[in-house]
Motif scaffolding. Sequence first.
Motif, PDB file in Angstrom:
ATOM      1  N   ASP A 125     -30.705  -3.037  83.546  1.00 36.62           N
ATOM      2  CA  ASP A 125     -30.621  -3.905  84.724  1.00 36.62           C
ATOM      3  C   ASP A 125     -30.229  -5.300  84.250  1.00 36.62           C
ATOM      4  N   PRO A 126     -28.977  -5.707  84.457  1.00 40.77           N
ATOM      5  CA  PRO A 126     -28.517  -6.982  83.911  1.00 40.77           C
ATOM      6  C   PRO A 126     -29.201  -8.206  84.520  1.00 40.77           C
ATOM      7  N   SER A 127     -29.825  -8.054  85.676  1.00 44.30           N
ATOM      8  CA  SER A 127     -30.487  -9.193  86.323  1.00 44.30           C
ATOM      9  C   SER A 127     -31.901  -9.426  85.823  1.00 44.30           C
ATOM     10  N   GLY A 128     -32.541  -8.390  85.287  1.00 46.18           N
ATOM     11  CA  GLY A 128     -33.913  -8.531  84.816  1.00 46.18           C
ATOM     12  C   GLY A 128     -34.854  -8.924  85.938  1.00 46.18           C
ATOM     13  N   VAL A 129     -35.967  -9.561  85.589  1.00 51.34           N
ATOM     14  CA  VAL A 129     -36.928  -9.970  86.620  1.00 51.34           C
ATOM     15  C   VAL A 129     -36.665 -11.374  87.126  1.00 51.34           C
TER      16      VAL A 129
ATOM     17  N   HIS B 271     -38.708  -9.212  81.141  1.00 47.83           N
ATOM     18  CA  HIS B 271     -37.313  -9.496  81.507  1.00 47.83           C
ATOM     19  C   HIS B 271     -36.370  -8.895  80.456  1.00 47.83           C
ATOM     20  N   THR B 272     -36.682  -9.105  79.188  1.00 44.74           N
ATOM     21  CA  THR B 272     -35.866  -8.572  78.101  1.00 44.74           C
ATOM     22  C   THR B 272     -35.864  -7.043  78.120  1.00 44.74           C
ATOM     23  N   ALA B 273     -37.021  -6.442  78.356  1.00 45.16           N
ATOM     24  CA  ALA B 273     -37.126  -4.984  78.404  1.00 45.16           C
ATOM     25  C   ALA B 273     -36.328  -4.407  79.573  1.00 45.16           C
ATOM     26  N   VAL B 274     -36.410  -5.052  80.731  1.00 45.03           N
ATOM     27  CA  VAL B 274     -35.693  -4.572  81.918  1.00 45.03           C
ATOM     28  C   VAL B 274     -34.184  -4.685  81.698  1.00 45.03           C
ATOM     29  N   ARG B 275     -33.758  -5.797  81.138  1.00 45.49           N
ATOM     30  CA  ARG B 275     -32.320  -5.958  80.836  1.00 45.49           C
ATOM     31  C   ARG B 275     -31.875  -4.918  79.812  1.00 45.49           C
TER      32      ARG B 275
ATOM     33  N   GLY C 101     -32.803 -13.776  92.910  1.00 47.78           N
ATOM     34  CA  GLY C 101     -31.725 -14.138  93.810  1.00 47.78           C
ATOM     35  C   GLY C 101     -31.279 -13.008  94.707  1.00 47.78           C
ATOM     36  N   ARG C 102     -31.734 -11.787  94.426  1.00 48.09           N
ATOM     37  CA  ARG C 102     -31.305 -10.630  95.210  1.00 48.09           C
ATOM     38  C   ARG C 102     -31.845 -10.685  96.632  1.00 48.09           C
TER      39      ARG C 102
END
Length: 131
Positions: free
Chosen positions: A70-74, A62-66, A79-80
Motif C-alpha cells: 500500500d503506497p499510501s501507508g497510514v 506505516h513502513t510495514a503497510v507500505r 488524505g483518502r
Amino acid sequence: MTSQADPVGLRVAKALSYVCGHQDELAELLDEDDDALRALEAAVGHPAADDVSLLALLDTLHTAVRGAGDPSGVYGAMGRSVMSAGIGDLEVVYRCPLQVCIGRSGHEVDEDVPLCQFAPVGTVLIRERLP
C-alpha cells in the motif's frame, strides 16, 4: 495521551483514526507480519503512551503497510477519506471513547454500531449530533 493541539498530536490522532477504521483491512494486508499493528494496539489507551511513542509505533506500522504493497501507508491514507470530525457540514460524528483519535464523521461509518479497535472489546464509538 494524544493532544490534538500540536502538529505531532494531530498527525497521531489522524493516523489512529485511519488505523481504527481500517484495522481489519490492515491486518489482512499485513497477513502474518502484523507485529507493528499489534504493538500499536497494545500501546494505545495506556497511560504511558504519549504522542512521541505512538508516533514511533505509527512510523513502524506505516513502513510495514507500505512494504506490504500500500503506497499510501497510514499517513498517506489520511488524505483518502478521513476528515477531522466536526470540520465539515456534519450532523453526526462518532468520537473516540479513549480520546486518542479524531473520531469519524457519520458518513464514514458503514455499520450500525461502530466499535473502537483500541478500547476493550465491544466499546462503541460515542455518537454525537453537532449543533
